[in-house]
Scaffold this active site. Structure first.
Site, PDB file in Angstrom:
ATOM      1  N   TYR A  21      -4.757   3.947   6.030  1.00  0.00           N
ATOM      2  CA  TYR A  21      -5.305   2.998   7.020  1.00  0.00           C
ATOM      3  C   TYR A  21      -6.586   3.547   7.639  1.00  0.00           C
ATOM      4  O   TYR A  21      -7.507   2.792   7.949  1.00  0.00           O
ATOM      5  CB  TYR A  21      -4.292   2.748   8.141  1.00  0.00           C
TER       6      TYR A  21
ATOM      7  N   LYS B 241       0.854  -1.191   0.000  1.00  0.00           N
ATOM      8  CA  LYS B 241       0.000   0.000   0.000  1.00  0.00           C
ATOM      9  C   LYS B 241       0.879   1.226   0.000  1.00  0.00           C
ATOM     10  O   LYS B 241       1.991   1.131   0.519  1.00  0.00           O
ATOM     11  CB  LYS B 241      -0.961   0.021   1.180  1.00  0.00           C
TER      12      LYS B 241
HETATM   13  P1  NDP Z   1      12.412   1.516   2.459  1.00  0.00           P
HETATM   14  O1  NDP Z   1      12.933   2.827   2.066  1.00  0.00           O
HETATM   15  O2  NDP Z   1      12.897   0.933   3.745  1.00  0.00           O
HETATM   16  O3  NDP Z   1      12.732   0.438   1.323  1.00  0.00           O
HETATM   17  C1  NDP Z   1      12.439   0.663  -0.032  1.00  0.00           C
HETATM   18  C2  NDP Z   1      13.449  -0.116  -0.890  1.00  0.00           C
HETATM   19  O4  NDP Z   1      13.128   0.096  -2.242  1.00  0.00           O
HETATM   20  C3  NDP Z   1      14.893   0.366  -0.754  1.00  0.00           C
HETATM   21  O5  NDP Z   1      15.583  -0.200   0.345  1.00  0.00           O
HETATM   22  C4  NDP Z   1      15.487  -0.077  -2.072  1.00  0.00           C
HETATM   23  O6  NDP Z   1      15.813  -1.455  -1.999  1.00  0.00           O
HETATM   24  C5  NDP Z   1      14.308   0.039  -3.031  1.00  0.00           C
HETATM   25  N1  NDP Z   1      14.406   1.215  -3.904  1.00  0.00           N
HETATM   26  C6  NDP Z   1      14.503   1.179  -5.250  1.00  0.00           C
HETATM   27  N2  NDP Z   1      14.577   2.405  -5.754  1.00  0.00           N
HETATM   28  C7  NDP Z   1      14.547   3.267  -4.722  1.00  0.00           C
HETATM   29  C8  NDP Z   1      14.616   4.689  -4.617  1.00  0.00           C
HETATM   30  N3  NDP Z   1      14.711   5.472  -5.703  1.00  0.00           N
HETATM   31  N4  NDP Z   1      14.581   5.232  -3.385  1.00  0.00           N
HETATM   32  C9  NDP Z   1      14.460   4.477  -2.280  1.00  0.00           C
HETATM   33  N5  NDP Z   1      14.393   3.113  -2.334  1.00  0.00           N
HETATM   34  C10 NDP Z   1      14.438   2.527  -3.531  1.00  0.00           C
HETATM   35  O7  NDP Z   1      10.827   1.599   2.447  1.00  0.00           O
HETATM   36  P2  NDP Z   1       9.784   0.673   3.196  1.00  0.00           P
HETATM   37  O8  NDP Z   1      10.255  -0.730   3.202  1.00  0.00           O
HETATM   38  O9  NDP Z   1       9.437   1.282   4.491  1.00  0.00           O
HETATM   39  O10 NDP Z   1       8.486   0.836   2.248  1.00  0.00           O
HETATM   40  C11 NDP Z   1       8.387   0.163   1.005  1.00  0.00           C
HETATM   41  C12 NDP Z   1       6.897   0.046   0.624  1.00  0.00           C
HETATM   42  O11 NDP Z   1       6.253  -0.741   1.608  1.00  0.00           O
HETATM   43  C13 NDP Z   1       6.141   1.373   0.573  1.00  0.00           C
HETATM   44  O12 NDP Z   1       5.211   1.331  -0.485  1.00  0.00           O
HETATM   45  C14 NDP Z   1       5.413   1.431   1.898  1.00  0.00           C
HETATM   46  O13 NDP Z   1       4.209   2.170   1.841  1.00  0.00           O
HETATM   47  C15 NDP Z   1       5.143  -0.034   2.148  1.00  0.00           C
HETATM   48  N6  NDP Z   1       5.071  -0.339   3.583  1.00  0.00           N
HETATM   49  C16 NDP Z   1       3.988  -1.028   4.037  1.00  0.00           C
HETATM   50  C17 NDP Z   1       3.860  -1.304   5.363  1.00  0.00           C
HETATM   51  C18 NDP Z   1       2.689  -2.077   5.869  1.00  0.00           C
HETATM   52  O14 NDP Z   1       2.510  -2.179   7.079  1.00  0.00           O
HETATM   53  N7  NDP Z   1       1.894  -2.677   4.990  1.00  0.00           N
HETATM   54  C19 NDP Z   1       4.851  -0.848   6.347  1.00  0.00           C
HETATM   55  C20 NDP Z   1       5.997  -0.197   5.750  1.00  0.00           C
HETATM   56  C21 NDP Z   1       6.069   0.058   4.411  1.00  0.00           C
HETATM   57  P3  NDP Z   1      17.093  -2.083  -2.746  1.00  0.00           P
HETATM   58  O15 NDP Z   1      18.270  -1.414  -2.106  1.00  0.00           O
HETATM   59  O16 NDP Z   1      16.971  -3.510  -2.449  1.00  0.00           O
HETATM   60  O17 NDP Z   1      16.958  -1.756  -4.204  1.00  0.00           O
END
Ligand code: NDP
Length: 364
Positions: A221, A136
């Site tokens: 949410y 989401k």
């Molecule tokens: P993070 O920033 O921790 O992780 C995102 C990952 O995406 C990065 O670590 C990277 O992984 C990759 N990535 C690729 N391109 C980019 C860019 N340009 N900038 C930043 N990251 C990039 O985010 P979250 O894990 O917190 O969130 C990811 C998704 O999950 C979002 O859509 C968020 O809304 C959702 N989410 C849902 C939750 C829930 O409870 N359902 C809780 C938290 C988040 P790599 O280095 O491997 O390429």
């Protein structure tokens, strides 16, 4: 639908069982498929949620194995390969991701990227013939959601959104109480989610990656809760935006208050914010009320009604959500949190932004 106590619940599933079967008003009950080969899942984007919540939850599922990863960071791939015994052939970069189509170890792709990347990667996963879970918010516009739904339909793959709370007992109970009119017709829903955001350089504060601010991230949410507690779709919205730090929040909203009207006459009042913590769901019906506080985080959640404390099981939300999607694939049924469900929220979010801009009541 029968309400269920913690004791009923545990006696039904067995103490210590990590896979739980929850009678749900929102999703289907969950099952395990003992003799079936596990479904292989690949996580796309190895950030906080993938590392700390989804990967551990996958270890608790009976029907999924963490078979692959897609990442732009080679050091993360090395770490995940070692930790989860993932072979080289199941590791992808964003550039060679499309070749996952040929990989028979991967049945499902889980997109855990910044919000504005969901659209591209869901469509690429669908074209590769993989079922998809998308975090989401589903995307950053209604148009994108519609294109993602169409791509998954065309490829004949299932699409599910990471709405973990549909599989969480306290939120399920709130939905049941509201929809089954346990305390009569619901008149008022107060539903808010916000937190104090840190690092000013993170993608969540960049519109090009996040699509918006607190609303896209956690306000969604509160929208969800108002919808599942009334069992209705809102027909109009008014909204107001507040900003105390225009430097940090130059690109996205900091705080939004909004009000939604439902066909029955029920109204909801909500706050989302990146400036302060708030996490509460309160429904007031003709003859009683229900409150969840905390309501939406990873738990343990807590709740009570005008009749007393809610005694419900504490579960791993992500494992429950994942097992439900595995069951959808194995039983060939639609996810209760499918693309259309993600699209409904995006239509409301767009109406909220319109209402802020116009200062008027906007139809949804
Ligand atoms: P993070 O920033 O921790 O992780 C995102 C990952 O995406 C990065 O670590 C990277 O992984 C990759 N990535 C690729 N391109 C980019 C860019 N340009 N900038 C930043 N990251 C990039 O985010 P979250 O894990 O917190 O969130 C990811 C998704 O999950 C979002 O859509 C968020 O809304 C959702 N989410 C849902 C939750 C829930 O409870 N359902 C809780 C938290 C988040 P790599 O280095 O491997 O390429």
């Amino acid at each position: 639908m029968k309400s269920y106590s913690r004791r009923d619940f545990l006696s039904r599933v067995g103490m210590g069982t990590t896979l739980l079967t929850v009678p749900s008003i929102m999703g289907n009950a969950q099952q395990t498929f003992g003799s079936q080969k596990k479904l292989g899942i690949a996580l796309v984007g190895l950030g906080y949620y993938a590392e700390h919540l989804l990967a551990p939850a996958l270890q608790q599922t009976k029907n999924f194995s963490l078979a692959g990863v897609v990442s732009g960071t080679p050091a993360k791939i090395d770490k995940w390969k070692a930790q989860y015994n993932i072979p080289d052939k199941n590791c992808y970069t964003y550039q060679n991701f499309d070749s996952i189509a040929k990989n028979k170890d991967i049945d499902v792709v889980y997109v855990v990227l910044p919000n504005s990347m969901h659209h591209e990667y869901v469509i690429r996963a669908a074209k590769a013939g993989k079922h998809v879970i998308c975090e989401k918010p589903m995307a950053v516009s209604v148009k994108e959601c519609e294109e993602m739904i169409a791509a998954c339909k065309k490829a004949n793959v299932k699409l599910s959104i990471g709405y973990r709370l549909h599989f969480e007992p306290f939120n399920q109970e709130a939905a049941r109480v509201g929809q089954k009119k346990e305390f009569g017709v619901v008149k008022i829903v107060e539903s808010s989610f916000g937190f104090k955001i840190g690092d000013p350089t993170q993608w969540r504060l960049k519109k090009s990656l996040a699509g918006g601010g607190a609303m896209m991230d956690v306000g969604i949410y509160a929208i969800q809760a108002a919808r599942y507690c009334t069992g209705e779709e809102p027909i109009s919205v008014t909204a107001q935006e507040f900003k105390t730090d225009p430097v940090k929040f130059k690109d996205v909203e900091e705080t939004i208050f909004w009000q939604m009207e439902f066909p029955s006459g029920a109204v909801s009042s909500s706050i989302t914010s990146y400036a302060s913590n708030t996490e509460r769901l309160f429904i007031s019906a003709e003859n009683g009320w229900l409150e969840l506080r905390p309501a939406y985080g990873y738990g343990p959640l807590k709740g009570r009604t005008s009749k007393g404390e809610l005694d419900l099981p504490i579960v791993n939300h992500q494992a429950m959500q994942l097992e439900d999607f595995a069951a959808c694939i194995l039983e060939n049924r639609e996810s209760s949190v499918n693309g259309e469900e993600g699209l409904r929220d995006m239509k409301i979010i767009e109406a909220i932004y319109r209402a802020i801009a116009s200062g008027k009541k906007e139809k949804i």
